[in-house]
Design a protein around this motif. Structure first.
Motif, PDB file in Angstrom:
ATOM      1  N   VAL A  87       0.837  -1.205   0.000  1.00  0.00           N
ATOM      2  CA  VAL A  87       0.000   0.000   0.000  1.00  0.00           C
ATOM      3  C   VAL A  87       0.872   1.256   0.000  1.00  0.00           C
ATOM      4  O   VAL A  87       0.533   2.255  -0.641  1.00  0.00           O
ATOM      5  CB  VAL A  87      -0.963  -0.021   1.206  1.00  0.00           C
ATOM      6  N   ARG A  88       1.985   1.237   0.681  1.00  0.00           N
ATOM      7  CA  ARG A  88       2.885   2.393   0.701  1.00  0.00           C
ATOM      8  C   ARG A  88       3.358   2.739  -0.708  1.00  0.00           C
ATOM      9  O   ARG A  88       3.492   3.921  -1.056  1.00  0.00           O
ATOM     10  CB  ARG A  88       4.093   2.082   1.584  1.00  0.00           C
ATOM     11  N   ASP A  89       3.617   1.745  -1.522  1.00  0.00           N
ATOM     12  CA  ASP A  89       4.082   2.014  -2.876  1.00  0.00           C
ATOM     13  C   ASP A  89       3.052   2.767  -3.700  1.00  0.00           C
ATOM     14  O   ASP A  89       3.403   3.541  -4.594  1.00  0.00           O
ATOM     15  CB  ASP A  89       4.441   0.694  -3.576  1.00  0.00           C
TER      16      ASP A  89
ATOM     17  N   GLY B 155      -0.188   3.028   4.340  1.00  0.00           N
ATOM     18  CA  GLY B 155       0.351   1.683   4.492  1.00  0.00           C
ATOM     19  C   GLY B 155       0.175   1.145   5.898  1.00  0.00           C
ATOM     20  O   GLY B 155      -0.203  -0.020   6.091  1.00  0.00           O
ATOM     21  N   VAL B 156       0.440   1.969   6.904  1.00  0.00           N
ATOM     22  CA  VAL B 156       0.293   1.527   8.287  1.00  0.00           C
ATOM     23  C   VAL B 156      -1.178   1.255   8.601  1.00  0.00           C
ATOM     24  O   VAL B 156      -1.519   0.263   9.254  1.00  0.00           O
ATOM     25  CB  VAL B 156       0.874   2.568   9.262  1.00  0.00           C
TER      26      VAL B 156
ATOM     27  N   GLN C 207       4.417   7.671  -6.579  1.00  0.00           N
ATOM     28  CA  GLN C 207       4.681   6.282  -6.229  1.00  0.00           C
ATOM     29  C   GLN C 207       6.160   6.125  -5.942  1.00  0.00           C
ATOM     30  O   GLN C 207       6.966   6.962  -6.320  1.00  0.00           O
ATOM     31  CB  GLN C 207       4.344   5.351  -7.397  1.00  0.00           C
ATOM     32  N   ARG C 208       6.518   5.026  -5.287  1.00  0.00           N
ATOM     33  CA  ARG C 208       7.930   4.761  -5.044  1.00  0.00           C
ATOM     34  C   ARG C 208       8.658   4.474  -6.349  1.00  0.00           C
ATOM     35  O   ARG C 208       9.837   4.754  -6.478  1.00  0.00           O
ATOM     36  CB  ARG C 208       8.090   3.568  -4.118  1.00  0.00           C
ATOM     37  N   SER C 209       7.968   3.893  -7.300  1.00  0.00           N
ATOM     38  CA  SER C 209       8.633   3.465  -8.535  1.00  0.00           C
ATOM     39  C   SER C 209       8.193   4.286  -9.748  1.00  0.00           C
ATOM     40  O   SER C 209       8.362   3.874 -10.868  1.00  0.00           O
ATOM     41  CB  SER C 209       8.351   1.982  -8.778  1.00  0.00           C
TER      42      SER C 209
ATOM     43  N   GLY D  13      -6.798   1.794   3.625  1.00  0.00           N
ATOM     44  CA  GLY D  13      -5.656   2.691   3.673  1.00  0.00           C
ATOM     45  C   GLY D  13      -5.913   4.013   2.988  1.00  0.00           C
ATOM     46  O   GLY D  13      -5.308   5.037   3.332  1.00  0.00           O
ATOM     47  N   ALA D  14      -6.813   4.027   2.014  1.00  0.00           N
ATOM     48  CA  ALA D  14      -7.089   5.243   1.255  1.00  0.00           C
ATOM     49  C   ALA D  14      -7.936   6.252   2.018  1.00  0.00           C
ATOM     50  O   ALA D  14      -8.167   7.361   1.526  1.00  0.00           O
ATOM     51  CB  ALA D  14      -7.775   4.889  -0.059  1.00  0.00           C
TER      52      ALA D  14
END
Length: 482
Positions: free
Chosen positions: A135-137, A144-145, A342-344, A406-407
């Motif tokens: 979820v963090r990504d 995410g938490v 996003q992370r990526s 998470g959203a």
């Protein structure tokens, strides 16, 4: 002197900022998830076994497998001591990975009941971490938490661990978020100009194989979600080559586990597998949930009395959090044309809305399939009857609900951690009533002699419910126990 003191003792706000923006910051979510995993696992930190359906069975499997390893058969399929000493082809049909891990924990010096509880606690923790990273990504640390805690406190996870002690299925619920995480990283890295086979692709394939080695049925249930996610991600990024490449990775994962599932599938006709579908206990059409069970609200629990078993449920609180999160995603996808980080890489809000819609659809499908109005699908789709219990789909439904939950942080993006704290509190307290098990007996080491005696005392065969893995040639089982 005063200037020197200021240099070595900066104001508190500056010290806090330095602490939070440096490497410590990345560990704060991990620490929070570990704390909540510990809180969820508190019922396991006792010197008594829980009163469960399958707890002793899973220990007995590990005991017999450990004996096979000592006899020089680390990958054996036939268990000589099972079935009253006549032997039983148990590990030819039942996924062995959880038993190997339980043996490994036992080898560290813990007696088997303690090792089982440690394993369950690890399942909760790793499931939470995997959900967080996925979820963090897509969103951020706060989301995410929140999603992690919703999944770790899910009513069905509690039911699987504390009331069923279904070790294989509980461990299997670790893998869907882990597979999604590796799939996402693999798909995202494929968009890069220098895309080739790398770590994330290998993790994607290995996690699929590990799930197949853990629990056949959960693998069957999870596969549509994984394939659907790959297709969804490909549509978002409009890259058909990624679909082909990741389809090959899924096939690689299936191939890596073929040593187990291929004989189990092709040799199913050699055993009495029809006993797996004996009504009314093991048939799908006698195990649907009612809507009241599916959306069961929290109940009041008195730890000083024997409480009834909780409902097999998604839970009203979890469902409401998922609904709010889904609305937040759709609302956020139309709020601005600026890309979502996003992370990526970066995607548009519209693409983020498609992603949320996809998980909303899967959440609805998995939840609905636990209800009786979907029986025509159960009657017509191949292999679905072997799921046996429609409520097994609650595990993946709970994951989809956690991802959507998470959203919720997108209602107030500037107050993401505040909303994350609200979601965590609501989920932890709202699902608390599922985390009060009943306890049966003090911990005591289990030996091979205990497992053999247990078969005689309970009239069971080979730690399976109905002797469904007996060879077809066995028509009459000897009654003499002398």
């Amino acid at each position: 002197m005063a200037n020197i003191i200021r240099v070595f003792h900066p104001p508190f706000a500056i010290r806090y900022r330095l602490l939070y923006t440096r490497p410590m910051r990345r560990f704060i979510p991990i620490i929070a998830i570990t704390l909540f995993a510990f809180l969820s696992a508190i019922p396991l930190f006792t010197n008594q076994t829980t009163c469960s359906d399958d707890g002793f069975f899973h220990i007995a499997k590990a005991v017999t497998l450990e004996q096979m390893i000592r006899d020089g058969q680390p990958f054996g399929r036939w268990s000589p001591e099972m079935a009253h000493g006549f032997g039983y082809p148990y590990f030819n049909y039942y996924a062995p990975l959880p038993s190997y891990i339980l043996i490994a924990i036992h080898s560290l010096g813990f007696i088997y009941p303690v090792a089982l509880h440690i394993f369950f606690a690890l399942c909760i923790w790793i499931a939470g971490l995997a959900t967080y990273f996925f979820v963090r990504d897509w969103m951020n640390d706060a989301a995410g938490v929140a999603a992690s805690v919703v999944y770790m406190t899910a009513p069905y996870l509690a039911f699987d661990i504390l009331f069923r002690s279904a070790l294989a299925e509980s461990f299997a619920l670790v893998f869907p978020p882990l597979i999604l995480f590796f799939a996402h990283r693999s798909l995202s890295n494929f968009q890069l100009p220098t895309s080739n086979f790398h770590f994330w692709d290998l993790g994607f394939a290995l996690s699929i194989a590990a799930l197949l080695y853990t629990h056949n049925i959960t693998a069957l249930i999870t596969l549509p979600l994984i394939v659907g996610y790959v297709v969804l991600h490909t549509l978002i990024n409009r890259n058909p080559r990624a679909l082909i490449f990741n389809s090959l990775i899924i096939i690689l994962g299936l191939s890596l586990a073929a040593r187990f599932w291929l004989p189990a599938l092709t040799e199913r006709n050699l055993v009495q597998s029809d006993k797996l579908l004996v009504p009314p206990i093991f048939t799908y059409y006698t195990n649907y949930l009612s809507l009241n069970e599916l959306l069961a609200p929290p109940s009041f629990i008195d730890p000083l009395i024997i409480n009834p078993s909780p409902a097999k449920a998604l839970g009203l609180v979890t469902a409401l959090l998922a609904l709010i999160g889904f609305i937040a995603i759709i609302r956020h996808s139309h709020a601005s044309s600026h890309p979502v980080a996003q992370r990526s890489g970066r995607i548009t809000h519209h693409a983020f809305g498609i992603w949320g819609l996809g998980f909303g659809i899967f959440f609805f499908i998995y939840s609905s399939l636990t209800l009786s109005f979907t029986q025509p699908l159960w009657d017509s789709v191949p292999l679905m009857p072997f799921i046996q219990f429609p409520w097994r789909l609650l595990g993946i439904a709970s994951l989809c609900a956690a991802i959507l939950s998470g959203a919720v942080v997108y209602w107030l993006p500037q107050r993401a951690w505040l909303l994350s704290g609200v979601v965590i509190t609501v989920a932890a307290l709202g699902n608390l009533s599922w985390w009060y098990p009943r306890y049966c007996s003090p911990f005591k080491e289990v030996t091979l002699a205990n497992t053999i005696q247990y078969e005689f005392d309970t009239f069971t065969l080979g730690t399976s419910a109905k002797g469904e893995f007996l060879p077809n040639t066995v028509k009459n089982f000897p009654q003499d126990d002398s």
